[in-house]
Design an enzyme around this catalytic site. Sequence first.
Site, PDB file in Angstrom:
ATOM      1  N   LYS A  24       0.901  -1.377   0.036  1.00  0.00           N
ATOM      2  CA  LYS A  24      -0.013  -0.015  -0.007  1.00  0.00           C
ATOM      3  C   LYS A  24       0.893   1.306   0.046  1.00  0.00           C
ATOM      4  CE  LYS A  24      -3.213  -2.898  -0.034  1.00  0.00           C
ATOM      5  NZ  LYS A  24      -4.049  -3.369   0.970  1.00  0.00           N
TER       6      LYS A  24
HETATM    7  C1  LIG Z   1      -5.329  -4.405   1.437  1.00  0.00           C
HETATM    8  C2  LIG Z   1      -6.637  -4.121   1.186  1.00  0.00           C
HETATM    9  C3  LIG Z   1      -7.387  -4.478   2.137  1.00  0.00           C
HETATM   10  C4  LIG Z   1      -7.201  -5.324   3.654  1.00  0.00           C
HETATM   11  O1  LIG Z   1      -5.877  -4.608   4.277  1.00  0.00           O
HETATM   12  P1  LIG Z   1      -5.106  -5.531   5.065  1.00  0.00           P
HETATM   13  O2  LIG Z   1      -4.204  -4.434   5.910  1.00  0.00           O
HETATM   14  O3  LIG Z   1      -4.506  -6.363   4.075  1.00  0.00           O
HETATM   15  O4  LIG Z   1      -5.693  -6.260   6.099  1.00  0.00           O
HETATM   16  C5  LIG Z   1      -8.678  -4.069   2.403  1.00  0.00           C
HETATM   17  N1  LIG Z   1      -9.402  -3.608   1.073  1.00  0.00           N
HETATM   18  C6  LIG Z   1      -8.590  -3.209   0.130  1.00  0.00           C
HETATM   19  C7  LIG Z   1      -9.303  -2.841  -1.236  1.00  0.00           C
HETATM   20  C8  LIG Z   1      -7.265  -3.576   0.164  1.00  0.00           C
HETATM   21  O5  LIG Z   1      -6.540  -3.408  -1.024  1.00  0.00           O
END
Ligand SMILES: *Cc1c(COP(=O)(O)O)cnc(C)c1O
Length: 397
Positions: A179
Amino acid sequence: MARVGLREWLAIAPVIASGRLSRYGGGEGGPLARFEADFSTSFGVRHTLAVCNGTAALIAALVSAGIGPSDEVLVPAYTWIATAGAVLATGAVPVLVDIDETLTIDPLDIERKITPRTRAIIPVHMANMVCDMDSIMGIARRHGLVVVEDACQAVGASYKGRRVGTIGDAGAFSFNQFKNISIGEGGAIVTNDDRLFARARMYHDIGSVFRGHLDNANEPPFCGVNLKASQIQGAMLNVQLGKLDPMIARMRRRYDAMAAILTAARGPRVGPHNDRPNAIGLHVIFDTEKDAQAFASENPRGVHRVHDSSRHVYSFWQPILQQRAAHPRMDPFVWASRPMDYSQDVCARSLEILKRTCRISLGENYPLPVMTFLARRMGRHRNVPAPVYVATPDYGT
Ligand SMILES: *Cc1c(COP(=O)(O)O)cnc(C)c1O
């Protein structure tokens, strides 16, 4: 995504030396509190609560907004499975909604999918693309629905001057390795609603009643789970937050430069965007599936056909499509007021769009000339012409 390096390493050393690794028990006022205050300021939002990951942020936001068994929550057909999984974790059921060519939830299909049981919408700002928040907030207000923004894949992106995640009733962010803010695992909830915040803080900390929070918005205590982040995450987050806006500025420059080259080259068509002047997510759309496939294989660096990242497409979410729960009596599908339609073609239009769309990486960690060079090469792509039917000459036998 922002790189992790020496500065994060240096930032966690004093936390380890202090021995105060947890949010509570001596760590109050430590790096997590600083991150939450700085994130709130930077994002222009009243409350930020750091949690262990983005899925936890979604679950806590939904629970805090009062979502639960027999509720229906609208989620887009194109997102990471965690969006739909978070809904099930609250006891509610996800209802799949088509996306449009912006690759985000289609407001027209939201209207079609609303039933008397619908309680919430989760607009997902996928791949740094932003949802049509004006339309979504309008629909939500008209129908009395809660909006929890999933901004996990768009940390720091803006929609018409506001950061995504801060526009709905609550927003959820992820800080996992892939991210914009990247610390391995991490997440945050933001909201301007005091009560929602008080509930999220309770829910995310099973022992919240012992913490002496005096600003609990008169919310009676209830038992939650433990979704807390650690001070080590906090220390890394503080460094990464400082890298976010410069990185978004680099993405903006690359978006504008690359989109201009592709447009001028009359190559692949740049996809529509809900806030073009702030765009930090680039995609191109073709007339046919084959064309998108050809483009992706001609440009192996930084291009992929969206449908090929199959885990983000509902038709591959087996654990959800099969409607199975960990315990047969803790089963949201049993509590739902009607059978859910998770057939393979329930969002056929989304599949069709994703099959002829390619995402282009903005390469924010590479020099701009490298990216413009790649964009010029991409601009040379020409559509595979449709096969021409040549009539067999009639020799008049
Ligand atoms: C990464 C992600 C999540 C969840 O995040 P985590 O930190 O991996 O639990 C939820 N929604 C979207 C669209 C994501 O890309």
